[in-house]
Design an enzyme around this catalytic site. Structure first.
Site, mmCIF file in Angstrom:
data_model
loop_
_atom_site.group_PDB
_atom_site.id
_atom_site.type_symbol
_atom_site.label_atom_id
_atom_site.label_comp_id
_atom_site.label_asym_id
_atom_site.label_seq_id
_atom_site.Cartn_x
_atom_site.Cartn_y
_atom_site.Cartn_z
ATOM 1 N N LYS A 1 1.633 31.931 29.515
ATOM 2 C CA LYS A 1 2.715 31.818 30.508
ATOM 3 C C LYS A 1 2.152 31.486 31.891
ATOM 4 O O LYS A 1 2.787 30.771 32.659
ATOM 5 C CB LYS A 1 3.540 33.106 30.569
ATOM 6 C CG LYS A 1 4.203 33.461 29.256
ATOM 7 C CD LYS A 1 5.692 33.238 29.257
ATOM 8 C CE LYS A 1 6.168 33.112 27.831
ATOM 9 N NZ LYS A 1 7.538 33.275 27.559
ATOM 10 N N LYS B 1 4.615 27.221 18.439
ATOM 11 C CA LYS B 1 5.753 27.952 17.884
ATOM 12 C C LYS B 1 7.070 27.411 18.454
ATOM 13 O O LYS B 1 7.096 26.882 19.575
ATOM 14 C CB LYS B 1 5.626 29.462 18.120
ATOM 15 C CG LYS B 1 5.974 29.945 19.499
ATOM 16 C CD LYS B 1 6.223 31.471 19.515
ATOM 17 C CE LYS B 1 6.773 31.874 20.877
ATOM 18 N NZ LYS B 1 7.250 33.222 20.979
ATOM 19 N N LYS C 1 12.283 29.278 22.758
ATOM 20 C CA LYS C 1 13.528 28.953 23.458
ATOM 21 C C LYS C 1 13.268 28.363 24.829
ATOM 22 O O LYS C 1 14.163 27.808 25.442
ATOM 23 C CB LYS C 1 14.475 30.147 23.500
ATOM 24 C CG LYS C 1 13.953 31.454 24.017
ATOM 25 C CD LYS C 1 15.104 32.472 23.921
ATOM 26 C CE LYS C 1 14.660 33.871 23.596
ATOM 27 N NZ LYS C 1 13.841 34.497 24.627
HETATM 28 P P1 ATP Z 1 9.958 32.303 25.165
HETATM 29 O O1 ATP Z 1 9.669 31.043 24.462
HETATM 30 O O2 ATP Z 1 10.935 32.153 26.271
HETATM 31 O O3 ATP Z 1 8.758 33.095 25.507
HETATM 32 P P2 ATP Z 1 10.673 33.324 22.626
HETATM 33 O O4 ATP Z 1 11.490 32.274 21.977
HETATM 34 O O5 ATP Z 1 9.282 33.521 22.177
HETATM 35 O O6 ATP Z 1 10.765 33.189 24.173
HETATM 36 P P3 ATP Z 1 11.254 36.143 22.844
HETATM 37 O O7 ATP Z 1 12.427 36.682 23.533
HETATM 38 O O8 ATP Z 1 9.966 36.253 23.547
HETATM 39 O O9 ATP Z 1 11.501 34.647 22.420
HETATM 40 O O10 ATP Z 1 11.130 36.775 21.411
HETATM 41 C C1 ATP Z 1 12.138 37.433 20.732
HETATM 42 C C2 ATP Z 1 11.688 37.751 19.327
HETATM 43 O O11 ATP Z 1 11.681 36.567 18.539
HETATM 44 C C3 ATP Z 1 10.276 38.328 19.222
HETATM 45 O O12 ATP Z 1 10.252 39.334 18.252
HETATM 46 C C4 ATP Z 1 9.451 37.158 18.789
HETATM 47 O O13 ATP Z 1 8.319 37.553 18.079
HETATM 48 C C5 ATP Z 1 10.424 36.406 17.913
HETATM 49 N N1 ATP Z 1 10.123 34.971 17.876
HETATM 50 C C6 ATP Z 1 10.222 34.118 18.903
HETATM 51 N N2 ATP Z 1 9.907 32.866 18.532
HETATM 52 C C7 ATP Z 1 9.579 32.932 17.211
HETATM 53 C C8 ATP Z 1 9.163 31.983 16.239
HETATM 54 N N3 ATP Z 1 9.021 30.706 16.544
HETATM 55 N N4 ATP Z 1 8.922 32.397 14.986
HETATM 56 C C9 ATP Z 1 9.085 33.694 14.675
HETATM 57 N N5 ATP Z 1 9.481 34.652 15.530
HETATM 58 C C10 ATP Z 1 9.723 34.301 16.785
#
Ligand code: ATP
Ligand code: LTN
Length: 334
Positions: free
Chosen positions: A115, A197, A200
């Site tokens: 980040k 990965k 969002k």
């Molecule tokens: P950002 O990209 O804004 O950091 P994020 O999409 O990773 O956000 P978070 O709010 O950080 O989302 O994560 C919410 C939950 O979703 C966490 O438990 C995280 O491990 C899971 N998660 C997020 N992206 C993935 C993915 N691509 N595959 C599996 N699990 C995910």
């Protein structure tokens, strides 16, 4: 809530719209564990401001996220579904635990490094101590189990370290939590770059399936998903795009990879993409319908927000009182 059940805590950030990765990596496991635990599902809005947010967007997204938890099937009577910012104990405990966490430990966090690189113009102290706030979320409720995606493993480890360190000094104050990463530890990758990965906060909207994308958009994104020129459906690290599509297919249908490979033997990528689109639509279109209905019922959502914030507050104060006493803060005079 029944008190003999073990406690589950988890949360998601209200940054951006939820993706299929969030659903298959986290929400799906929440639903699977829901009946066996006393559950706290938090919208972690305090964490969101470690990255600069537009205030009205954040407010809207946080409410949508809470509504989406319910639409996904989490009952707000059986479970405590609430906003982190409505319970002051998260920030209070976080300050205390900051004083029990070492700079060197935080320096090793890969999410911080990622980040910080992405937001080089705003490497704030909150971004650095993000894992301490996360540890506070979990420890505040004495959680036994924390279902998260595999990308959060390191944060779970530091939470356990902080809890053990505190307990070693003051006696058994915190439950040391276990992470729960699901059976096939789904990590859903970007549709445009399967080495990253699905996230969002990805700038390219074609990289992610959003839970609120309409059917035509979902099908279009899968059609455009990056594959390769091998022209063979195999579950192989050398074919990360195809592997990701198979993972999504299996996580969405509950089938295992072996069965899926049998099903697609001799088929082209178009067939696989259509099947993945069908499976994903079957999963998320009904969720969208419930979300749109719930969203209209402002009064109901307001009542959930109010009641659950109170429930979370009572639970959090119990731990916080104990912690404050242990570290030596003077008692309040009533
Ligand atoms: P950002 O990209 O804004 O950091 P994020 O999409 O990773 O956000 P978070 O709010 O950080 O989302 O994560 C919410 C939950 O979703 C966490 O438990 C995280 O491990 C899971 N998660 C997020 N992206 C993935 C993915 N691509 N595959 C599996 N699990 C995910
Ligand atoms: N960092 C987590 C979100 C999060 C969380 C938590 C998850 C904040 N506090 C407590 C589980 C328990 C993430 O998924 N990015």
């Amino acid at each position: 809530m029944l008190n003999d059940k073990k406690i589950l805590f988890s949360g998601m950030q209200a940054t951006g719209s939820l993706t299929l990765g969030n659903y298959l990596g986290a929400l799906k496991n929440w639903l699977a564990l829901n009946d066996d635990y006393e559950c706290f599902y938090c919208v972690v809005d305090l964490h969101s401001i470690t990255i600069r947010q537009d205030p009205s967007e954040l407010r809207k997204r946080a409410r949508d996220l809470l509504t989406l938890y319910i639409a996904a099937g989490l009952d707000p009577v059986k479970n405590c579904i609430y906003f982190q910012s409505h319970v002051p104990g998260h920030a209070e405990l976080s300050w205390i635990l900051n004083c029990f966490t070492y700079m060197g430990e935080l320096n090793r966090m890969t999410q911080f490094k990622d980040k910080a690189q992405k937001h080089a113009d705003n490497i704030n102290a909150g971004l650095f101590t993000y894992p301490v706030l996360m540890a506070s979320d979990i420890l505040l409720y004495q959680a036994d189990i924390v279902p998260v995606g595999v990308d959060q493993k390191q944060h779970l480890e530091i939470t356990r370290t902080i809890a053990q360190r505190f307990n070693a000094i003051y006696g058994d104050v915190f439950t040391v939590p276990e992470g729960y990463f699901g059976k096939n530890s789904a990590k859903i990758m970007s549709l445009q770059d399967p080495s990253k990965k699905m996230s969002k906060s990805d700038e390219n909207p074609n990289a992610s399936i959003y839970l609120l994308d309409d059917e035509a958009t979902i099908r279009r994104k899968f059609k455009r998903a990056v594959t390769d020129s091998v022209a063979k459906i195999a579950y192989d690290d050398a074919q990360p795009g195809v592997k990701n599509l198979l993972d999504i297919y299996c996580a969405s249908t509950g089938k295992d990879i072996k069965d899926a490979l049998g099903e697609f033997e001799g088929q082209g990528y178009g067939v696989l993409k259509d099947a993945v689109s069908d499976a994903v639509c079957a999963l998320i279109i009904p969720l969208q319908e419930r979300f749109n209905e719930l969203k209209k019922d402002k009064e109901y959502i307001d009542s959930v927000i109010k009641e659950n914030a109170q429930r979370a507050y009572y639970a959090s104060e119990k731990t916080l009182r104990k912690v404050k006493k242990k570290v030596g803060f003077p008692e309040k005079i009533k």
